[in-house]
Design a protein around this motif. Structure first.
Motif, PDB file in Angstrom:
ATOM      1  N   GLU A  91       2.948   2.965  -5.080  1.00  0.00           N
ATOM      2  CA  GLU A  91       1.907   1.999  -5.406  1.00  0.00           C
ATOM      3  C   GLU A  91       2.479   0.598  -5.574  1.00  0.00           C
ATOM      4  OE1 GLU A  91      -2.111   2.616  -8.099  1.00  0.00           O
ATOM      5  OE2 GLU A  91      -0.183   3.230  -8.897  1.00  0.00           O
ATOM      6  N   THR A  92       3.745   0.500  -5.905  1.00  0.00           N
ATOM      7  CA  THR A  92       4.350  -0.818  -6.126  1.00  0.00           C
ATOM      8  C   THR A  92       5.464  -1.135  -5.125  1.00  0.00           C
ATOM      9  OG1 THR A  92       6.075   0.027  -7.598  1.00  0.00           O
ATOM     10  CG2 THR A  92       3.998  -0.598  -8.620  1.00  0.00           C
ATOM     11  N   GLU A 124       8.166  -5.743  -2.294  1.00  0.00           N
ATOM     12  CA  GLU A 124       7.051  -6.186  -1.450  1.00  0.00           C
ATOM     13  C   GLU A 124       7.259  -5.801   0.008  1.00  0.00           C
ATOM     14  OE1 GLU A 124       6.552 -10.399  -1.824  1.00  0.00           O
ATOM     15  OE2 GLU A 124       8.557 -10.845  -1.123  1.00  0.00           O
ATOM     16  N   LEU A 156       6.349  -2.106   0.047  1.00  0.00           N
ATOM     17  CA  LEU A 156       4.902  -1.898  -0.072  1.00  0.00           C
ATOM     18  C   LEU A 156       4.197  -2.319   1.210  1.00  0.00           C
ATOM     19  CD1 LEU A 156       2.764  -0.864  -2.038  1.00  0.00           C
ATOM     20  CD2 LEU A 156       2.335  -3.230  -2.692  1.00  0.00           C
ATOM     21  N   ARG A 171       1.899   0.108   3.378  1.00  0.00           N
ATOM     22  CA  ARG A 171       0.514  -0.225   3.710  1.00  0.00           C
ATOM     23  C   ARG A 171       0.297  -0.167   5.218  1.00  0.00           C
ATOM     24  NH1 ARG A 171      -2.068  -3.583  -0.523  1.00  0.00           N
ATOM     25  NH2 ARG A 171      -1.767  -2.229  -2.309  1.00  0.00           N
ATOM     26  N   ILE A 209      -0.364  -6.488   3.120  1.00  0.00           N
ATOM     27  CA  ILE A 209       0.136  -7.545   2.249  1.00  0.00           C
ATOM     28  C   ILE A 209       0.798  -8.559   3.148  1.00  0.00           C
ATOM     29  CG2 ILE A 209       1.949  -8.111   0.619  1.00  0.00           C
ATOM     30  CD1 ILE A 209       1.243  -5.842  -0.977  1.00  0.00           C
ATOM     31  N   GLU A 210       0.331  -9.774   3.022  1.00  0.00           N
ATOM     32  CA  GLU A 210       0.855 -10.774   3.938  1.00  0.00           C
ATOM     33  C   GLU A 210       2.199 -11.276   3.434  1.00  0.00           C
ATOM     34  OE1 GLU A 210      -0.736 -14.735   5.965  1.00  0.00           O
ATOM     35  OE2 GLU A 210      -2.251 -13.409   5.119  1.00  0.00           O
ATOM     36  N   MET A 211       3.224 -10.863   4.103  1.00  0.00           N
ATOM     37  CA  MET A 211       4.567 -11.228   3.675  1.00  0.00           C
ATOM     38  C   MET A 211       4.857 -12.661   4.029  1.00  0.00           C
ATOM     39  SD  MET A 211       6.331  -8.777   2.348  1.00  0.00           S
ATOM     40  CE  MET A 211       7.941  -9.347   2.794  1.00  0.00           C
ATOM     41  N   SER A 236      10.445 -15.072   2.198  1.00  0.00           N
ATOM     42  CA  SER A 236       9.189 -14.468   2.558  1.00  0.00           C
ATOM     43  C   SER A 236       8.045 -15.406   2.295  1.00  0.00           C
ATOM     44  CB  SER A 236       9.014 -13.182   1.761  1.00  0.00           C
ATOM     45  OG  SER A 236       9.246 -13.433   0.404  1.00  0.00           O
ATOM     46  N   LEU A 237       8.231 -16.358   1.439  1.00  0.00           N
ATOM     47  CA  LEU A 237       7.054 -17.122   1.051  1.00  0.00           C
ATOM     48  C   LEU A 237       7.219 -18.623   1.144  1.00  0.00           C
ATOM     49  CD1 LEU A 237       7.525 -18.383  -2.090  1.00  0.00           C
ATOM     50  CD2 LEU A 237       7.765 -15.960  -2.489  1.00  0.00           C
ATOM     51  N   LEU A 249       7.750 -11.917 -13.034  1.00  0.00           N
ATOM     52  CA  LEU A 249       7.081 -12.447 -11.841  1.00  0.00           C
ATOM     53  C   LEU A 249       5.587 -12.166 -11.958  1.00  0.00           C
ATOM     54  CD1 LEU A 249       9.836 -11.213  -9.406  1.00  0.00           C
ATOM     55  CD2 LEU A 249       9.429 -13.577 -10.125  1.00  0.00           C
ATOM     56  N   LEU A 291       8.985 -13.468  -4.690  1.00  0.00           N
ATOM     57  CA  LEU A 291       7.950 -12.528  -4.241  1.00  0.00           C
ATOM     58  C   LEU A 291       6.663 -13.278  -3.887  1.00  0.00           C
ATOM     59  CD1 LEU A 291       8.487  -9.514  -6.685  1.00  0.00           C
ATOM     60  CD2 LEU A 291       9.382  -9.802  -4.373  1.00  0.00           C
ATOM     61  N   THR A 292       5.933 -12.713  -2.965  1.00  0.00           N
ATOM     62  CA  THR A 292       4.728 -13.405  -2.490  1.00  0.00           C
ATOM     63  C   THR A 292       3.627 -13.368  -3.536  1.00  0.00           C
ATOM     64  OG1 THR A 292       4.012 -11.357  -1.481  1.00  0.00           O
ATOM     65  CG2 THR A 292       5.104 -12.918  -0.046  1.00  0.00           C
ATOM     66  N   PRO A 293       2.800 -14.401  -3.543  1.00  0.00           N
ATOM     67  CA  PRO A 293       1.644 -14.391  -4.454  1.00  0.00           C
ATOM     68  C   PRO A 293       0.770 -13.158  -4.243  1.00  0.00           C
ATOM     69  CG  PRO A 293       1.934 -16.560  -3.475  1.00  0.00           C
ATOM     70  CD  PRO A 293       2.911 -15.653  -2.793  1.00  0.00           C
ATOM     71  N   GLU A 294       0.572 -12.756  -3.004  1.00  0.00           N
ATOM     72  CA  GLU A 294      -0.257 -11.582  -2.731  1.00  0.00           C
ATOM     73  C   GLU A 294       0.284 -10.355  -3.446  1.00  0.00           C
ATOM     74  OE1 GLU A 294       0.608 -13.780  -0.556  1.00  0.00           O
ATOM     75  OE2 GLU A 294      -1.104 -14.289   0.715  1.00  0.00           O
ATOM     76  N   TYR A 295       1.585 -10.194  -3.324  1.00  0.00           N
ATOM     77  CA  TYR A 295       2.196  -9.025  -3.949  1.00  0.00           C
ATOM     78  C   TYR A 295       2.078  -9.097  -5.465  1.00  0.00           C
ATOM     79  CZ  TYR A 295       5.617  -5.554  -5.335  1.00  0.00           C
ATOM     80  OH  TYR A 295       6.221  -4.477  -5.923  1.00  0.00           O
ATOM     81  N   GLU A 332      -1.325  -8.255  -6.576  1.00  0.00           N
ATOM     82  CA  GLU A 332      -1.526  -6.822  -6.405  1.00  0.00           C
ATOM     83  C   GLU A 332      -0.876  -6.043  -7.555  1.00  0.00           C
ATOM     84  OE1 GLU A 332      -3.359  -5.289  -4.484  1.00  0.00           O
ATOM     85  OE2 GLU A 332      -2.622  -3.230  -4.430  1.00  0.00           O
ATOM     86  N   MET A 333       0.279  -6.516  -7.971  1.00  0.00           N
ATOM     87  CA  MET A 333       0.955  -5.820  -9.059  1.00  0.00           C
ATOM     88  C   MET A 333       0.241  -6.018 -10.395  1.00  0.00           C
ATOM     89  SD  MET A 333       3.181  -3.942  -7.770  1.00  0.00           S
ATOM     90  CE  MET A 333       2.162  -3.879  -6.297  1.00  0.00           C
ATOM     91  N   ARG A 345      -2.873  -5.979 -10.673  1.00  0.00           N
ATOM     92  CA  ARG A 345      -3.898  -4.926 -10.599  1.00  0.00           C
ATOM     93  C   ARG A 345      -3.294  -3.557 -10.964  1.00  0.00           C
ATOM     94  NH1 ARG A 345      -5.782  -1.139  -7.386  1.00  0.00           N
ATOM     95  NH2 ARG A 345      -4.170  -1.407  -5.797  1.00  0.00           N
ATOM     96  N   VAL A 346      -2.196  -3.226 -10.285  1.00  0.00           N
ATOM     97  CA  VAL A 346      -1.589  -1.903 -10.482  1.00  0.00           C
ATOM     98  C   VAL A 346      -1.079  -1.745 -11.915  1.00  0.00           C
ATOM     99  CG1 VAL A 346       0.314  -0.404  -9.779  1.00  0.00           C
ATOM    100  CG2 VAL A 346      -0.969  -1.681  -8.056  1.00  0.00           C
ATOM    101  N   PHE A 347      -0.412  -2.790 -12.397  1.00  0.00           N
ATOM    102  CA  PHE A 347       0.186  -2.689 -13.731  1.00  0.00           C
ATOM    103  C   PHE A 347      -0.903  -2.596 -14.812  1.00  0.00           C
ATOM    104  CE2 PHE A 347       4.540  -4.852 -12.728  1.00  0.00           C
ATOM    105  CZ  PHE A 347       4.838  -3.794 -11.895  1.00  0.00           C
ATOM    106  N   LYS A 396      -3.871  -1.331 -14.493  1.00  0.00           N
ATOM    107  CA  LYS A 396      -4.386   0.026 -14.409  1.00  0.00           C
ATOM    108  C   LYS A 396      -3.460   0.987 -15.155  1.00  0.00           C
ATOM    109  CE  LYS A 396      -3.678   2.623 -10.827  1.00  0.00           C
ATOM    110  NZ  LYS A 396      -3.646   3.084  -9.445  1.00  0.00           N
ATOM    111  N   ARG A 397      -2.176   0.847 -14.885  1.00  0.00           N
ATOM    112  CA  ARG A 397      -1.214   1.767 -15.502  1.00  0.00           C
ATOM    113  C   ARG A 397      -1.122   1.561 -17.008  1.00  0.00           C
ATOM    114  NH1 ARG A 397       3.892   2.126 -11.314  1.00  0.00           N
ATOM    115  NH2 ARG A 397       2.734   3.163  -9.656  1.00  0.00           N
TER     116      ARG A 397
END
Lengths: 860, 326
Positions: A674-675, A795, A798, A802, A810-812, A830-831, B237, B304-308, B311-312, B314-316, B318-319
């Motif tokens: 999931e991560t 990332e 993940l 995906r 996920i847009e890398m 990546s960003l 992050l 790390l990307t903003p998207e990721y 997303e984390m 959300r996941v975190f 939830k957990r």
């Protein structure tokens, strides 16, 4: 002889006390009367012409003693004779953000820093090159005028018949792999202190002494001579304790020359210590590498042919680049039996800090690709990854298709060991969901068989002097950089002379005192300096033995030197039972204390009264030998044998080594689906080091290598934005912390090399390369995604998961799918690409729409 | 990089400290543990003529259990002292979980709670050396007029990157602020400003002196999840704190807060309304996760990307909800 008294025993490093108590001195700990602090002004532009420099403001500042620029030392130099493209400070042009432009020597760091702000430089920005594949197309605005298309060097090697090999294959696998740029991150930042003595006859500046954090004092002496136009004999280089090098100190780093030039201008000692950011700019790390790899195999996994194209993003200067690109091709051989190889290697210049040598020099990234591909092939052919490796083993002694001689070869046992210890056969494929096992192998040279500067001189020379006090002083040019070279030297000499380790004092890496040694790089020290020490000790021993034989009235063959005593064969001292083992144990005095030290007079006196002796203490024997021979010294040197020096093809000099170390590893990981987070639970690492002279040191080196590989596999990455390093510090450049370091089980495999000292080979580098693919193969085993780009950040994993599941992506970065990278963004990162970035020349390729669309994969 | 020169002010009491602050006003920076300020000073992000060292003010140190009122923590209390305080672990588990993730053990021995609450916002385009920033072009937060994260914008997105504030927000913590004009007390939720430059509602002459954990929040179940690449050292992050007051298996009260994805730590609005009265399951936790993700506005201020990162969150979340409920 396998019954050693010191070799093969776990022995604490001889320099451990100073390092652990803080009493040890590193370059930055040295101070001289009147010493100035040097600070360097760096380029803010990745590529620019220097139109003018005005240092008058800085010079006028109170406390500033000298300000120097490129014109003060314009002679070009470089570690390789083919790559003399650097100057101490920029002459005419800067080529990366961080390039060295000027240096201020002042009475304090703060004043020097303030003076830097007062130097006025008029730059004319030039279009800069950041992406190696773009840079290779350059027609204009070249980084170095004499390097068309910004290609530092390209090689095109063909061994055997690769086309026929592919035609014979049952299956051919092809993919592109990318390993992003990493750096050494040694604990000690570079530091140099330079001091000129006044010539007593002329009153002018005379001899130069340099204390520097270097792996290569001899090369530094050589390059200083070149740039300063001084004879080497007038330059003394001293290497104090070094806080880790990993290749980052294996060539001449600009500050080393700059400090000397500044000391000359200031007529005072000058010390320069890089900030951590400057260390990142000085760099010389592992280049970002793009590898297009194609392997042909039979249905049983037997490799028939390999074609490999490698592009290395080398940065702005040659550095070791030509060697790196050659290692990348040459070390396709000597691990497995590959009958046909095609290799196309491109070392490309870009406007970023120069890449150079880093632990596992040249082989690591290609090994990542190759070992990943082995697993991809195994999966495709439904074979056990271990079986695919086993069927491709070499059958030594042999010479590979690309001219590498292999004698000792412990790889089969390494594989057996990790398979057994990890429970591979029972556990692989049966672990809980999200858990996986992966394996990979690697190897490395035990020193390059050919030196950088072509000559017939020995690669290592060691001198030994023993005086009447019974102290054994060993003079070696080998550079202790934390890897244990001083301890190894002491052990080898003590073993040969049969004396206490505490008698042996190692004087190392001081060019005035110690004979030439090429330095600590390419894992050459144990093999080469070790052999030289062995020979020097044997020469001394011969003289002690001949004198002792006379004193004991026996033939020299019957003289046994052991446990700090000299015995006559068959004669047991005292009332002891005459078994050799007991003789040897009885005298095993505790280390650190020399028993029965005898003053000269008393020895002479006793001797007059005595007849022939039955046994002697080490001191007695030494005194006899000096009396008979006048002095007790010995010299040994080592040069690799001609048959180990490789093929005659262009570039064939890089890759050959007198011996290769081998490693096999299994990694156990779990992946959070999931991560994308990976946890490495354990790594079993078997390393064939020939003979482990000091097992605890070998384990330390193997664990360190695996750990460094872990960093490159999961966390470490230099990230760039238009030539600007986004993470020039230990906070954002993430070397693993102890928290996520796995249990590493080190298994030492001893293949006993016929030419190594006591059978030893290298231990410090060979294990690194296997770790990265072992982890990537384990991730694939765990969750079924093949990562072809390192590091395997959460990332990236993940995104791959995906993509595999067809879920929302996920847009890398814009349009780069990490599972199948077909288009490439600027180096790493990546960003960052979306940030505005620095103001640059409008003609920068990164500003051109054509390049933008290339980067975006045409999907804009 | 040398530390720029400054005059060190070393008060012994709060009164002396605020008097010195009033005297030097905008020319002074406050140092407690120094883990945030000193690296930034070396990078020349701050070059104050005066630095006020609070470490001599012993009344600012310590954790006190005030019967019936909750727990007071002095701003100068080190993060490791909080980590090792049994009352925090027992009654305020979300803070315990969060404080253990801050940096590394060595840094927690130096870093203070007050420092963590007042942490400067962070951005990769800002937390760089002077030469780096010169090369890149200065940004809105320091010396410049543009933002590299959101070009064209006039708003600073530097992310608040403290670990303890989301936990404190979940506990309904209040803080005490002292100046030469007197003492004020404010809910922590009203202390932060969602602007990377303004950051805090704290005047230059004010000092955060104490943090109050209300008795009403004692015993709430808590969970903190932190996104980082390394297992230690790293700033978050993304970070999510969840605290639930449980009545049997039902939620009696709840708070969810996030950090490192906005210029300020934020309570997730209406998370309590969604949770109260229910027994959290995967589905409910998932919905809370989505609410938290909508509150997060990560941009390219860190690795790390903003998207990721979103997303984390959300996941975190939830957990964390699931972890608290079970």
């Amino acid at each position: 002889m396998t019954d050693f008294s010191i070799i093969g025993k776990p022995i604490a490093m001889v320099d451990a006390a100073g390092k652990t108590t803080g009493a040890g001195k590193y370059a930055d700990d040295f101070k001289l009367p009147g010493m100035l602090i040097g600070k360097i002004l760096h380029s803010p532009y990745p590529h620019a012409r220097i139109k003018s420099i005005d240092t008058s403001g800085a010079k006028a500042l109170d406390g500033v003693v000298a300000v120097i620029t490129g014109e003060d030392a314009p002679n070009p130099y470089g570690i390789l004779p083919v790559g003399h493209d650097e100057t101490a400070l920029a002459v005419g042009k800067v080529r990366y953000v961080g390039d060295h432009v000027a240096c201020v020597a002042a009475i304090s760091e703060e004043i020097a820093e303030r003076a830097l702000e007062l130097i006025e430089i008029d730059y004319e920005p030039l279009p800069a090159w950041f992406d190696p594949e773009q840079s290779m197309k350059a027609e204009i605005d070249l980084i170095h005028e004499n390097r068309p298309h910004n290609i530092e060097k390209d090689y095109h090697h063909v061994f055997g018949d690769p086309d026929k090999g592919f035609a014979d294959a049952d299956y051919v696998h092809e993919a592109r792999y990318i390993a992003n740029e990493v750096t050494h991150a040694a604990m000690e930042p570079h530091c140099t202190l330079a001091n000129f003595e006044l010539d007593p006859h002329t009153g002018k500046l005379g001899r130069l002494t340099v204390w520097s954090s270097t792996q290569v004092p001899y090369y530094l002496q050589h390059k200083l001579s070149l740039v300063l136009e001084m004879p080497m004999s007038q330059i003394r280089v001293i290497k104090p304790l070094v806080g880790g090098g990993f290749g980052g100190k294996s060539e001449i780093i600009p500050l080393e020359i700059i400090a000397a030039v500044a000391a000359r201008a200031a007529k005072a000692p000058v010390k320069i210590t890089y900030t951590r950011e400057e260390v990142f700019w000085a760099h010389r790390g592992r280049p970002r590498t793009i590898i297009d790899l194609k392997t042909g195999v039979k249905n049983d996994g037997r490799v028939t042919s390999v074609a490999c194209k490698v592009i290395q993003d080398g940065g702005a200067y040659c550095s070791y680049g030509v060697v790196t690109i050659l290692y990348s091709g040459a070390l396709l051989g000597a691990l497995y039996d590959i009958p046909n190889i095609r290799y196309d290697g491109y070392r490309v210049l870009t406007n970023k800090p120069a890449c150079g040598a880093m632990r596992g020099h040249g082989t690591v990234n290609v090994r990542f690709a190759f070992e990943s591909q082995m697993d991809e092939i195994a999966a495709k052919l439904n074979l056990d990854p271990a079986a695919v490796r086993r069927i491709n083993l070499l059958k030594p002694p042999t010479v590979t298709v690309n001219g590498l001689r292999v004698l000792s070869y412990g790889l089969p046992e390494c594989i057996d060991q990790v398979i057994t210890r990890s429970g591979w056969l029972e556990r692989k494929g049966k672990l809980p969901k999200g858990h996986g096992l992966g394996m990979a192998c690697s190897h490395y040279v035990s020193g390059a068989a050919n030196s950088i500067i072509r000559s017939d001189m020995p690669h290592s020379t060691v001198n030994i002097k023993i005086d009447r006090d019974g102290g054994v002083v060993v003079y070696t040019g080998a550079s202790e950089i934390g890897q244990g070279s001083d301890t190894m030297t002491a052990q080898v000499v003590a073993e040969v002379l049969g004396c206490d380790l505490a008698r042996v004092k190692v004087i190392a890496a001081d060019t005035d005192l110690t004979p030439i040694d090429l330095g600590s790089y390419s894992s050459r020290v144990t093999f080469m300096a070790g052999n030289a020490a062995l020979r020097a000790a044997e020469e001394v021993k011969k003289n002690i033995v001949s004198a002792a034989a006379k004193r004991m009235n026996c033939p020299p063959e019957d003289v046994i030197m052991r446990n700090d005593h000299v015995y006559k064969r068959g004669v047991v001292p005292g009332d002891h039972d005459p078994t050799a083992a007991e003789i040897l144990e009885e005298k095993d005095a505790p280390r650190g204390r020399v028993d029965g030290q005898i003053l000269r007079g008393s020895v002479l006196q006793t001797r007059k009264e005595e007849g022939p002796k039955q046994h002697m203490s080490f001191e007695e024997a030494v005194v006899s030998a000096i009396d008979f021979h006048g002095a007790l010294t010995g010299t040994g040197s080592y040069a690799p044998p001609a048959e180990a020096r490789g093929g005659k093809h262009k570039g064939g000099g890089v890759g050959p080594s007198p011996a290769y170390s081998y490693s096999a590893q299994v990694a156990e990981v779990s992946v959070d689906e999931e991560t994308g987070e990976v946890r490495v639970h354990k790594i079993w690492a078997a390393h064939d080091c020939g003979r482990a002279l000091n097992p605890v040191a070998v384990e330390g080196q193997v664990i360190g290598s695996v750990w460094m590989g872990l960093g490159q596999a999961l966390e470490e990455e230099m990230v760039w934005k238009d030539g600007l390093l986004m993470n020039p510090g230990m906070l954002e450049y993430r070397s693993p912390s102890s928290a996520e370091s796995p249990d590493i089980e080190c298994i030492i495999v001893e293949s006993i090399d016929p030419e190594g000292p006591f059978g030893a080979k290298e231990a410090g580098e060979g294990s690194l390369a296997a770790t990265i693919p072992a982890i990537s193969n384990a991730i694939c085993d765990a969750v079924g995604v093949r990562l072809r780009e390192s590091p395997f950040t959460p990332e990236r994993i993940l995104a791959a998961l995906r993509a595999k599941k067809g879920m929302k992506r996920i847009e890398m970065t814009e349009s780069v799918d990490p599972t199948a990278p077909a288009t490439f963004r600027e180096h790493g990162g990546s960003l960052w690409f979306r940030g505005k970035g620095p103001l640059r020349d409008p003609l920068d390729p990164s500003r051109q729409p054509s390049r933008a669309s290339a980067v975006l994969g045409g999907k804009q | 990089m040398s530390l720029p020169s400054f005059q060190l002010l070393r008060p012994k009491t709060i009164a002396e400290a605020v008097a010195l602050l009033a005297e030097h006003d905008r020319e002074v920076k406050i140092v407690a543990g120094g883990t945030d300020l000193l690296p930034s000073m070396k990078q020349k992000l701050f070059t104050p003529p005066y630095v006020l060292d609070l470490r001599g003010v012993s009344e600012l140190r310590g954790i006190r259990d005030v019967a019936g009122q909750g727990v007071e923590i002095g701003a100068l209390t080190t993060l490791s002292a909080i980590e090792h305080a049994s009352i925090i672990r027992k009654d305020y588990s979300v803070l315990y979980e969060a404080v253990r993730t801050v940096a590394s053990p060595v840094l927690r021995n130096m870093g203070t709670l007050g420092g963590n609450v007042c942490l400067d916002t962070r951005c990769l385009w800002y937390n760089q050396s002077l030469l780096w920033r010169k090369s890149c072009g200065f940004c809105l937060k320091k010396d410049g007029d543009l933002c590299h994260v959101a070009p064209g914008g006039k708003f600073c997105w530097a992310a608040f990157s403290g670990d303890t504030p989301p936990a404190l927000l979940c506990l309904g913590a209040e803080i005490e602020i002292v100046s030469s004009h007197g003492v004020r007390r404010t809910p922590l939720s009203e202390f932060y400003v969602n602007d990377g430059i303004v950051r805090l509602r704290l005047a230059p002459n004010e000092i955060v002196t104490r943090v109050f954990l209300p008795a009403s929040a004692a015993g709430w179940r808590g969970s903190y999840h932190k996104l980082r690449i390394r297992g230690s050292i790293d700033y978050p992050l993304a970070g999510v704190a969840v605290a639930l007051k449980m009545n049997q298996d039902r939620v009696a009260d709840a708070r969810v807060a996030i950090t490192a994805v906005n210029p300020a730590p934020h309570l997730v609005k209406d998370a309590d309304a969604q949770l109260i009265g229910l027994a959290p399951d995967e589905g409910l936790a998932e919905r809370i996760g989505e609410m938290a993700a909508r509150t997060a506005k990560p941009l390219t201020t860190s690795a790390l990307t903003p998207e990721y990162r979103r997303e984390m969150v959300r996941v975190f979340t939830k957990r964390a909800v699931v972890a608290c409920a079970n």
